[in-house]
Design an enzyme around this catalytic site. Structure first.
Site, PDB file in Angstrom:
ATOM      1  N   ARG A 234      26.172  65.093  27.682  1.00 27.56           N
ATOM      2  CA  ARG A 234      27.347  64.621  28.414  1.00 27.56           C
ATOM      3  C   ARG A 234      28.590  64.623  27.520  1.00 27.56           C
ATOM      4  O   ARG A 234      28.583  64.082  26.435  1.00 27.56           O
ATOM      5  CB  ARG A 234      27.096  63.226  28.978  1.00 27.56           C
TER       6      ARG A 234
ATOM      7  N   GLU B  63      25.589  46.925  25.559  1.00 26.87           N
ATOM      8  CA  GLU B  63      24.686  47.736  24.741  1.00 26.87           C
ATOM      9  C   GLU B  63      25.435  48.341  23.566  1.00 26.87           C
ATOM     10  O   GLU B  63      26.459  49.004  23.749  1.00 26.87           O
ATOM     11  CB  GLU B  63      24.092  48.851  25.615  1.00 26.87           C
TER      12      GLU B  63
ATOM     13  N   CYS C 245      29.947  57.717  26.192  1.00 27.17           N
ATOM     14  CA  CYS C 245      30.652  56.456  25.929  1.00 27.17           C
ATOM     15  C   CYS C 245      32.105  56.618  25.525  1.00 27.17           C
ATOM     16  O   CYS C 245      33.001  56.086  26.186  1.00 27.17           O
ATOM     17  CB  CYS C 245      29.906  55.665  24.854  1.00 27.17           C
TER      18      CYS C 245
ATOM     19  N   PHE D 230      37.647  51.991  18.774  1.00 22.75           N
ATOM     20  CA  PHE D 230      37.867  52.006  17.330  1.00 22.75           C
ATOM     21  C   PHE D 230      37.070  53.128  16.658  1.00 22.75           C
ATOM     22  O   PHE D 230      37.568  53.801  15.748  1.00 22.75           O
ATOM     23  CB  PHE D 230      37.487  50.657  16.713  1.00 22.75           C
ATOM     24  N   LEU D 231      35.825  53.326  17.094  1.00 17.43           N
ATOM     25  CA  LEU D 231      34.998  54.382  16.508  1.00 17.43           C
ATOM     26  C   LEU D 231      35.567  55.764  16.832  1.00 17.43           C
ATOM     27  O   LEU D 231      35.627  56.642  15.968  1.00 17.43           O
ATOM     28  CB  LEU D 231      33.567  54.266  17.022  1.00 17.43           C
TER      29      LEU D 231
ATOM     30  N   GLY E  93      17.810  54.769  32.701  1.00 19.51           N
ATOM     31  CA  GLY E  93      18.548  55.755  31.914  1.00 19.51           C
ATOM     32  C   GLY E  93      18.575  55.440  30.437  1.00 19.51           C
ATOM     33  O   GLY E  93      17.747  54.686  29.918  1.00 19.51           O
TER      34      GLY E  93
ATOM     35  N   PRO F  64      30.638  55.565  36.093  1.00 23.48           N
ATOM     36  CA  PRO F  64      31.404  56.793  35.846  1.00 23.48           C
ATOM     37  C   PRO F  64      32.887  56.593  36.140  1.00 23.48           C
ATOM     38  O   PRO F  64      33.296  55.548  36.670  1.00 23.48           O
ATOM     39  CB  PRO F  64      30.772  57.781  36.824  1.00 23.48           C
TER      40      PRO F  64
END
Length: 500
Positions: free
Chosen positions: A357, A172, A287, A237-238, A26, A105
């Site tokens: 997504r 990642e 994410c 945080f992002l 993926g 998930p």
């Protein structure tokens, strides 16, 4: 490289990595594996997945998803030292290092549904490794997992395989849309391991592998649990920054301030920084929302309700921003979009990817379908099948939704353009031609503040931008509300209280 309070053993004999098995074909596993194969031509890399159609697609010219420069790099290494397969047993047996990049998930039912991670795939992978491994292995968590997930893998391996196994965390950090560039030159590589001799040797082995193309000073070594939590925290945080600037964007629209000017003034402060301070329709992707929900679940599980509530508000603000945008579309178009054609430009959650997504576009489209708007969708990288899949749960989608081959066809006869993904090609469109083909008055709702709004207004469009001054509002300064009047008797008491 940074070691924190931990030091790698210099006495451990180093084992060179000759074969890496990547489990999961993926968005996480494939770009990383391709770059690794490209940078380490003497290392054999096998990507293994149980989805036969996906593996067949990776072995063809019609790849499962788009990522800039992925196909070009893939063609250099596929069939050389990179291969795609469905044989888990063979890949695991021959691999020195097994990198697991499987999905995590959210649970859709049962305890913690909507927040708790569903770790069934991780347990299944651990059992496959235990069944196939004929010797010691290093297992690396590449996908984002909740803290302590490595315990599950270690327990399954310990009870089902006699050989020593080491589990590391190597989360990642690459961004979709620039994943190949991020893999080739990452800002940092984080490797987490336990404080044991075997784990230190495995960490050193992985550090040496990355050192083939990444400067050692960018490699951070930490504890296993710190590495697992760091990825969740980074994405939280992002997401928080996006929700913060989106909250300010709503205030800008009410006061006549410009969110771009505010974001710049805030971002030049080195303590804050300018990245991720771009107002929009909200964050999406696989994410941010998933990891925020994982973080909320962990906080509640460890009885930290204040922490859980804090991150819950970041999610709530993101949902509110999407609803707010849809409401602005309806209210601006005379409080009805029923039967009106609306051109939707972009449904991927960000540019340079075909990934939809948790895209904000889906929530906005559902809200407009509820208002019986007719949607004409165009995205340069998202297929008609993917659009149908993204809105499959809406009962009106089949009657009110259609996909077009380009932006001009989508705009023809439309009452409004909704720009929901910041694709560069949308900046290059002939908006005079588009305006002439649309119903009047013609509206543009720029959910990414991508376009030149002044130029669009000169053409004749009514333009709405996130956090931008509303030109339809009165131009006078909005004064703060006056305090409520104070009765004479109450005023006398207040003077006495002041010692008058």
């Amino acid at each position: 490289f940074f070691l924190g309070s931990r030091a790698l053993s210099t006495e451990m004999s180093k084992q060179t990595v000759h074969h890496v098995a990547v489990i999961g074909a993926g968005h996480v596993g494939v770009p990383h594996a391709i770059v690794m194969a490209h940078k380490c031509p003497d290392v054999k890399v096998t990507i293994v997945d149980d989805d036969h159609r996906k593996i067949a697609a990776w072995n063809s010219t019609l790849l499962p998803f788009f990522e800039p420069s992925l196909q070009e790099t893939l063609e250099e290494v596929r069939g050389v030292n990179l291969s795609f397969a469905t044989d888990f047993d063979a890949a695991i047996k021959s691999a020195d290092v097994i990198m697991a990049s499987v999905s995590t998930p959210l649970k859709d039912s049962g305890a913690g549904a909507g927040y708790a991670p569903d770790l069934q795939f991780w347990e299944r992978i651990a059992r496959l490794i235990a069944q196939s491994a004929a010797g010691p292995k290093t297992i690396v968590e590449r996908s984002t997992v909740p803290v302590k997930s490595a315990d599950i893998i270690k327990q399954v391996l310990a009870f089902n395989n006699p050989h020593p196994m080491v589990v590391l965390s190597n989360p990642e950090f690459a961004r979709e849309g620039s994943a190949m560039m991020d893999q080739a030159s990452p800002e940092r590589v984080l490797i987490g391991g336990e404080d044991s001799e075997a784990a230190r040797a495995a960490v050193e082995q992985l550090v040496d592998l990355y050192a083939r193309w990444i400067p050692r000073e960018r490699v951070i070594v930490s504890g296993l649990w710190s590495a697992e939590l760091s990825k969740l925290a980074a994405n939280a945080f992002l997401a928080q920054r996006i929700s913060s600037i989106n909250a300010i964007s709503a205030l800008c629209e009410k006061t006549g301030a410009d969110v771009s000017e505010v974001a710049y003034a805030v971002g030049v402060d080195s303590r804050v920084g300018r990245k991720h301070l771009t107002a929009s329709v909200g964050f999406g992707g696989a994410c941010y929302e998933t990891h925020l929900r994982n973080l909320i679940y962990l906080s509640r599980a460890f009885r930290l309700p204040q922490v859980a509530d804090y991150w819950e508000h970041v999610l709530a603000l993101n949902d509110w921003q999407k609803r707010r945008f849809a409401n602005v579309v309806v209210s601006s178009m005379f409080n009805t979009v029923s039967g009106k054609r609306l051109a939707i430009l972009g449904v991927s959650y960000k540019k340079n990817t075909s990934d939809t997504r948790n895209s904000p576009a889906w929530d906005i489209c559902r809200a407009l379908l509820n208002e019986r708007a007719e949607l004409a969708v165009y995205d340069p990288r998202v297929s008609q099948q993917a659009v149908a899949l993204g809105l499959r749960t809406h009962e009106k989608a089949e009657q009110l939704l259609r996909c077009e081959q380009d932006a001009y066809l989508a705009a023809a006869g439309a009452h409004a353009l909704l720009l929901l993904t910041e694709w560069d090609e949308f900046k290059l469109l002939d908006y005079t031609r588009i305006f002439e083909s649309m119903e009047k008055p013609a509206f543009v709702f720029d959910g990414r503040n991508l376009l030149d709004h002044a130029q669009l207004r000169d053409i004749g469009f009514h333009v709405y931008g996130i956090g931008k001054p509303l030109h339809t509002l009165p131009t006078e300064i909005v004064a703060p509300p006056a305090p409520p009047p104070v009765a004479a008797e109450q005023s006398l008491h207040m003077i006495k209280d002041l010692g008058a």
